[in-house]
Design an enzyme around this catalytic site. Sequence first.
Site, PDB file in Angstrom:
ATOM      1  N   GLY A  61       0.792  -1.217   0.000  1.00  0.00           N
ATOM      2  CA  GLY A  61       0.000   0.000   0.000  1.00  0.00           C
ATOM      3  C   GLY A  61       0.824   1.265   0.000  1.00  0.00           C
ATOM      4  N   SER A  62       0.160   2.330   0.372  1.00  0.00           N
ATOM      5  CA  SER A  62       0.694   3.681   0.294  1.00  0.00           C
ATOM      6  C   SER A  62       1.759   3.962   1.347  1.00  0.00           C
ATOM      7  CB  SER A  62      -0.457   4.675   0.478  1.00  0.00           C
ATOM      8  OG  SER A  62       0.029   5.978   0.659  1.00  0.00           O
ATOM      9  N   THR A  63       2.644   4.881   0.998  1.00  0.00           N
ATOM     10  CA  THR A  63       3.667   5.315   1.951  1.00  0.00           C
ATOM     11  C   THR A  63       3.051   6.008   3.163  1.00  0.00           C
ATOM     12  OG1 THR A  63       3.959   7.365   0.715  1.00  0.00           O
ATOM     13  CG2 THR A  63       5.472   5.555   0.216  1.00  0.00           C
TER      14      THR A  63
END
Length: 131
Positions: A61-63
Amino acid sequence: MEVDCRVISRGKGRGPVLVSTEPLSFLGGVDPGTGRVIDQKHPLHGRSIRGKVLLIPGGKGSTVGSYVIFQMAKNETAPAAIICLNAEPIIATGAIMAGIPMVDRPSEDLLGLLEDSMEVEVDADEGKIRF
């Protein structure tokens, strides 16, 4: 038993282990207010990671997931420690920012050795997992 591992974020954490064979996304996958997994497609859906030793293959997923982990630490809903089979930058950064002990690359197949609720100690100062 004692298993060697690589240190990602120093410290010691102990608690019941929560095991998943699926990677976990903290952004949208975990509620930082409660520590519960909210991703309905994840095998840990509905379970709390608060105070647990979280064993996962890795993250996804996203940072922004790093900041979710940091927020969980501030909310006191974070895991006691994180064990990844192969860490990636999102969870590693979050654990370091939050001061959560984290290790990866265990020398043994932990998915074959550990079961939910077993008491596990992560010594991320010495690079050891004990159970």
